[in-house]
Design an enzyme around this catalytic site. Structure first.
Site, PDB file in Angstrom:
ATOM      1  CG  ASP A 248      -6.452  11.039  -6.325  1.00 35.59           C
ATOM      2  OD1 ASP A 248      -5.835  11.658  -5.442  1.00 35.59           O
ATOM      3  OD2 ASP A 248      -7.147  11.601  -7.198  1.00 35.59           O
TER       4      ASP A 248
ATOM      5  CG  ASN B  96      -8.990  13.815 -10.747  1.00 32.28           C
ATOM      6  OD1 ASN B  96      -8.825  15.012 -10.503  1.00 32.28           O
ATOM      7  ND2 ASN B  96      -9.635  13.010  -9.922  1.00 32.28           N
TER       8      ASN B  96
ATOM      9  CG  ASP C 285      -1.709   1.186   1.468  1.00 27.67           C
ATOM     10  OD1 ASP C 285      -1.616   2.135   0.669  1.00 27.67           O
ATOM     11  OD2 ASP C 285      -2.465   1.204   2.455  1.00 27.67           O
ATOM     12  CB  ILE C 286       1.624   3.738  -2.632  1.00 32.75           C
ATOM     13  CG1 ILE C 286       2.896   4.482  -3.016  1.00 32.75           C
ATOM     14  CG2 ILE C 286       0.380   4.617  -2.771  1.00 32.75           C
ATOM     15  CD1 ILE C 286       3.059   4.723  -4.495  1.00 32.75           C
TER      16      ILE C 286
ATOM     17  N   GLY D 262      -9.529   4.970  -6.065  1.00 33.51           N
ATOM     18  CA  GLY D 262      -8.265   4.247  -6.205  1.00 33.51           C
ATOM     19  C   GLY D 262      -7.166   4.741  -5.274  1.00 33.51           C
TER      20      GLY D 262
ATOM     21  N   GLY E 139      -5.422   1.379 -13.204  1.00 31.92           N
ATOM     22  CA  GLY E 139      -6.672   1.102 -12.498  1.00 31.92           C
ATOM     23  C   GLY E 139      -7.841   1.662 -13.289  1.00 31.92           C
ATOM     24  CB  VAL E 140      -9.990   4.625 -12.553  1.00 31.88           C
ATOM     25  CG1 VAL E 140     -11.124   5.383 -13.205  1.00 31.88           C
ATOM     26  CG2 VAL E 140     -10.360   4.261 -11.122  1.00 31.88           C
TER      27      VAL E 140
ATOM     28  CB  SER F 213      -2.617   4.937 -16.654  1.00 34.59           C
ATOM     29  OG  SER F 213      -2.637   6.326 -16.812  1.00 34.59           O
TER      30      SER F 213
HETATM   31  N1  AR6 Z   1      -1.270   1.566  -2.993  1.00 31.81           N
HETATM   32  C1  AR6 Z   1      -0.710   1.176  -4.155  1.00 31.81           C
HETATM   33  N2  AR6 Z   1      -1.422   1.005  -5.299  1.00 31.81           N
HETATM   34  C2  AR6 Z   1      -2.756   1.208  -5.218  1.00 31.81           C
HETATM   35  C3  AR6 Z   1      -3.420   1.609  -4.037  1.00 31.81           C
HETATM   36  C4  AR6 Z   1      -2.612   1.797  -2.878  1.00 31.81           C
HETATM   37  N3  AR6 Z   1      -3.143   2.185  -1.711  1.00 31.81           N
HETATM   38  N4  AR6 Z   1      -4.754   1.719  -4.311  1.00 31.81           N
HETATM   39  C5  AR6 Z   1      -4.916   1.390  -5.618  1.00 31.81           C
HETATM   40  N5  AR6 Z   1      -3.715   1.076  -6.156  1.00 31.81           N
HETATM   41  P1  AR6 Z   1      -5.879   4.027  -9.933  1.00 31.81           P
HETATM   42  P2  AR6 Z   1      -5.369   5.416 -12.472  1.00 31.81           P
HETATM   43  C6  AR6 Z   1      -3.377   0.651  -7.535  1.00 31.81           C
HETATM   44  O1  AR6 Z   1      -7.259   3.699 -10.340  1.00 31.81           O
HETATM   45  O2  AR6 Z   1      -5.671   4.201 -13.263  1.00 31.81           O
HETATM   46  C7  AR6 Z   1      -8.732   8.056  -9.387  1.00 31.81           C
HETATM   47  O3  AR6 Z   1     -10.113   8.201  -9.246  1.00 31.81           O
HETATM   48  C8  AR6 Z   1      -4.495   0.152  -8.398  1.00 31.81           C
HETATM   49  O4  AR6 Z   1      -4.760  -1.216  -8.086  1.00 31.81           O
HETATM   50  O5  AR6 Z   1      -5.627   4.494  -8.540  1.00 31.81           O
HETATM   51  O6  AR6 Z   1      -4.172   6.254 -12.850  1.00 31.81           O
HETATM   52  C9  AR6 Z   1      -8.048   9.382  -9.734  1.00 31.81           C
HETATM   53  O7  AR6 Z   1      -8.669  10.472  -9.097  1.00 31.81           O
HETATM   54  C10 AR6 Z   1      -3.874   0.300  -9.785  1.00 31.81           C
HETATM   55  O8  AR6 Z   1      -3.020  -0.791 -10.071  1.00 31.81           O
HETATM   56  O9  AR6 Z   1      -5.217   5.163 -10.889  1.00 31.81           O
HETATM   57  C11 AR6 Z   1      -8.196   9.446 -11.226  1.00 31.81           C
HETATM   58  O10 AR6 Z   1      -9.470   9.946 -11.604  1.00 31.81           O
HETATM   59  C12 AR6 Z   1      -3.007   1.550  -9.648  1.00 31.81           C
HETATM   60  O11 AR6 Z   1      -2.895   1.785  -8.237  1.00 31.81           O
HETATM   61  C13 AR6 Z   1      -8.088   8.005 -11.666  1.00 31.81           C
HETATM   62  O12 AR6 Z   1      -8.480   7.228 -10.521  1.00 31.81           O
HETATM   63  C14 AR6 Z   1      -3.569   2.777 -10.306  1.00 31.81           C
HETATM   64  O13 AR6 Z   1      -4.988   2.738 -10.215  1.00 31.81           O
HETATM   65  C15 AR6 Z   1      -6.671   7.621 -12.008  1.00 31.81           C
HETATM   66  O14 AR6 Z   1      -6.677   6.314 -12.540  1.00 31.81           O
END
Ligand code: AR6
Length: 194
Positions: free
Chosen positions: A54, A44, A26-27, A52, A144-145, A142
């Site tokens: 963020d 974003n 967990d970052i 996610g 995740g979402v 990028s």
């Molecule tokens: N620690 C490490 N990695 C994580 C954690 C954590 N606590 N939580 C999630 N991840 P995402 P994106 C991973 O969706 O695709 C947000 O709504 C997750 O499993 O966080 O760049 C923002 O506000 C995935 O592998 O980021 C933007 O609108 C990775 O982090 C949008 O999502 C990135 O997933 C950005 O989307």
């Protein structure tokens, strides 16, 4: 005895002065010294929080992080950080001293997702160097979402970091899921020296 095996599955050399460490976790919990370290927030363009990683980062840092983000000037209405750019704030309640906010591409709608993802990693490293950050931790921006395929994202992430990490002592990936971790380690073994 030093050996590739002893160094662990997730440790790679980027240059004479810089190493890459790939870990699961967990970052929001990550830090090295609480003064010259930074975690990267996959944000974003508004920079006021989201889901996610963020969302987790904002919850862990506390409301002061949102206030600091709010003070970043808008470059267009609703845009504090354009895709591929990076902005730094303090970490507030996080164990890491700084947060570098970047915006990765939305894979299905960006005109050049590869170029935008490369810019995101590159600009995070540039901002880190400008602020004397020696230790930086990235999530899979990028992946995740925003829907970026893991294998393609790993290639861009690792090759860009290899190119621009020079003055950073340690670059970490802190990856949330087993499948992304496995893709990252496999790709690092192809692209980087153990
Ligand atoms: N620690 C490490 N990695 C994580 C954690 C954590 N606590 N939580 C999630 N991840 P995402 P994106 C991973 O969706 O695709 C947000 O709504 C997750 O499993 O966080 O760049 C923002 O506000 C995935 O592998 O980021 C933007 O609108 C990775 O982090 C949008 O999502 C990135 O997933 C950005 O989307």
């Amino acid at each position: 005895m030093a050996s590739a095996a002893a160094a662990g599955d997730g440790q790679f050399k980027l240059s004479q002065t810089s190493v890459l460490k790939i870990n699961k976790g967990d970052i929001t919990q990550w830090f090295i010294d609480g003064s010259s370290d930074a975690i990267v927030n996959p944000a974003n363009q508004r920079m006021l929080g989201g889901g996610g990683a963020d969302g987790a980062i904002h919850r862990a840092a506390g409301p002061e992080l949102r206030e600091a983000c709010f003070k970043v000037p808008e470059v267009q209405p609703g845009v504090r950080c354009p895709t591929g750019e990076a902005k730094i704030t303090p970490g507030f309640k996080l164990p890491a001293s700084h947060v570098i906010h970047t915006v990765g591409p939305i894979y299905d709608s960006d005109k050049d997702p590869k170029g935008s993802l490369r810019n995101a990693y590159k600009n995070c490293l540039t901002v880190a160097k400008e602020n004397n950050i020696k230790y930086i931790a990235f999530p899979a921006i990028s992946c995740g979402v925003f829907g970026y395929p893991y294998g393609e994202a790993a290639t861009v992430a690792l090759s860009t970091i290899k190119e621009f990490a020079n003055d950073i002592t340690e670059v970490h990936f802190v990856l949330f899921s087993d499948d992304i971790y496995d893709v990252w380690v496999k790709k690092a073994k192809e692209l980087l020296q153990v």
